[in-house]
Design a protein around this motif. Structure first.
Motif, mmCIF file in Angstrom:
data_model
loop_
_atom_site.group_PDB
_atom_site.id
_atom_site.type_symbol
_atom_site.label_atom_id
_atom_site.label_comp_id
_atom_site.label_asym_id
_atom_site.label_seq_id
_atom_site.Cartn_x
_atom_site.Cartn_y
_atom_site.Cartn_z
ATOM 1 N N UNK A 5 0.848 -1.180 0.000
ATOM 2 C CA UNK A 5 0.000 0.000 0.000
ATOM 3 C C UNK A 5 0.890 1.239 0.000
ATOM 4 N N UNK A 6 0.941 1.987 -1.129
ATOM 5 C CA UNK A 6 1.834 3.138 -1.204
ATOM 6 C C UNK A 6 1.515 4.213 -0.176
ATOM 7 N N UNK A 7 0.239 4.411 0.139
ATOM 8 C CA UNK A 7 -0.118 5.439 1.111
ATOM 9 C C UNK A 7 0.392 5.064 2.495
ATOM 10 N N UNK A 8 0.220 3.804 2.894
ATOM 11 C CA UNK A 8 0.700 3.374 4.215
ATOM 12 C C UNK A 8 2.222 3.488 4.299
ATOM 13 N N UNK A 9 2.908 3.138 3.238
ATOM 14 C CA UNK A 9 4.357 3.250 3.212
ATOM 15 C C UNK A 9 4.785 4.708 3.349
ATOM 16 N N UNK A 10 4.106 5.589 2.639
ATOM 17 C CA UNK A 10 4.415 7.020 2.710
ATOM 18 C C UNK A 10 4.120 7.563 4.102
ATOM 19 N N UNK A 11 3.004 7.178 4.679
ATOM 20 C CA UNK A 11 2.656 7.663 6.017
ATOM 21 C C UNK A 11 3.632 7.150 7.071
ATOM 22 N N UNK A 12 4.136 5.948 6.883
ATOM 23 C CA UNK A 12 5.156 5.423 7.786
ATOM 24 C C UNK A 12 6.419 6.272 7.688
ATOM 25 N N UNK A 13 6.793 6.647 6.478
ATOM 26 C CA UNK A 13 7.956 7.517 6.283
ATOM 27 C C UNK A 13 7.719 8.887 6.910
ATOM 28 N N UNK A 14 6.497 9.404 6.798
ATOM 29 C CA UNK A 14 6.184 10.713 7.377
ATOM 30 C C UNK A 14 6.222 10.657 8.900
ATOM 31 N N UNK A 15 5.780 9.546 9.476
ATOM 32 C CA UNK A 15 5.854 9.389 10.931
ATOM 33 C C UNK A 15 7.306 9.434 11.380
ATOM 34 N N UNK A 16 8.167 8.724 10.673
ATOM 35 C CA UNK A 16 9.585 8.730 11.018
ATOM 36 C C UNK A 16 10.179 10.126 10.866
ATOM 37 N N UNK A 17 9.783 10.847 9.812
ATOM 38 C CA UNK A 17 10.280 12.206 9.601
ATOM 39 C C UNK A 17 9.864 13.108 10.760
ATOM 40 N N UNK A 18 8.606 12.984 11.202
ATOM 41 C CA UNK A 18 8.135 13.784 12.333
ATOM 42 C C UNK A 18 8.953 13.486 13.584
ATOM 43 N N UNK A 19 9.224 12.211 13.823
ATOM 44 C CA UNK A 19 9.987 11.826 15.009
ATOM 45 C C UNK A 19 11.426 12.338 14.942
ATOM 46 N N UNK A 20 11.979 12.430 13.746
ATOM 47 C CA UNK A 20 13.357 12.911 13.585
ATOM 48 C C UNK A 20 13.426 14.433 13.671
ATOM 49 N N UNK A 21 12.471 15.121 13.052
ATOM 50 C CA UNK A 21 12.541 16.578 12.915
ATOM 51 C C UNK A 21 11.919 17.364 14.067
ATOM 52 N N UNK A 22 11.159 16.703 14.930
ATOM 53 C CA UNK A 22 10.474 17.428 16.003
ATOM 54 C C UNK A 22 11.463 18.025 16.997
ATOM 55 N N UNK A 23 10.991 19.070 17.647
ATOM 56 C CA UNK A 23 11.749 19.646 18.763
ATOM 57 C C UNK A 23 11.143 19.214 20.094
ATOM 58 N N UNK A 24 10.086 18.391 20.003
ATOM 59 C CA UNK A 24 9.459 17.857 21.216
ATOM 60 C C UNK A 24 10.417 16.878 21.888
ATOM 61 N N UNK A 25 10.317 16.741 23.201
ATOM 62 C CA UNK A 25 11.157 15.767 23.898
ATOM 63 C C UNK A 25 10.824 14.335 23.476
ATOM 64 N N UNK A 26 11.760 13.444 23.687
ATOM 65 C CA UNK A 26 11.575 12.018 23.383
ATOM 66 C C UNK A 26 10.263 11.535 23.985
ATOM 67 N N UNK A 27 9.455 10.851 23.180
ATOM 68 C CA UNK A 27 8.171 10.346 23.651
ATOM 69 C C UNK A 27 7.053 11.369 23.589
ATOM 70 N N UNK A 28 7.361 12.573 23.098
ATOM 71 C CA UNK A 28 6.348 13.625 22.996
ATOM 72 C C UNK A 28 5.481 13.445 21.760
ATOM 73 N N UNK A 29 4.769 14.496 21.402
ATOM 74 C CA UNK A 29 3.808 14.443 20.297
ATOM 75 C C UNK A 29 4.463 14.390 18.916
ATOM 76 N N UNK A 30 5.757 14.681 18.830
ATOM 77 C CA UNK A 30 6.504 14.672 17.567
ATOM 78 C C UNK A 30 5.881 15.639 16.557
ATOM 79 N N UNK A 31 5.594 16.853 17.022
ATOM 80 C CA UNK A 31 5.000 17.877 16.165
ATOM 81 C C UNK A 31 6.050 18.471 15.226
ATOM 82 N N UNK A 32 5.599 18.803 14.015
ATOM 83 C CA UNK A 32 6.433 19.572 13.090
ATOM 84 C C UNK A 32 5.533 20.608 12.413
ATOM 85 N N UNK A 33 6.102 21.712 11.930
ATOM 86 C CA UNK A 33 5.285 22.716 11.245
ATOM 87 C C UNK A 33 4.614 22.140 9.996
#
Length: 79
Positions: A5-33
């Protein structure tokens, strides 16, 4: 037989990007602009080629509506 499923694969990548790029503390909401999310999502979706322009725009509009309620920030739970 698994169905890719290309959408699920893309969303998984986006989740990882949010976790990498966030300024939230570890375990936080992983927010990005939203602007960052939109740029990355659009770029990855265009490379993937399986998601139509219409689907991409509709998805980003939904995400932006959620982000607008959170000071312009995208949370993983939004998608």
């Amino acid at each position: 037989i698994s169905c890719w499923n290309p959408l699920q694969s893309l969303l998984s990548s986006m989740k990882q990007a949010c976790e990498i790029l966030t300024r939230d503390p570890e375990g936080g909401a992983a927010r990005i602009p939203f602007e960052t999310f939109s740029f990355l999502y659009s770029y990855l979706a265009s490379i993937d080629g399986e998601i139509s322009e219409t689907e991409m725009k509709a998805f980003l509009q939904d995400i932006q509506e959620q982000a607008d309620k959170h000071s312009g920030m995208v949370l993983i739970r939004h998608f």
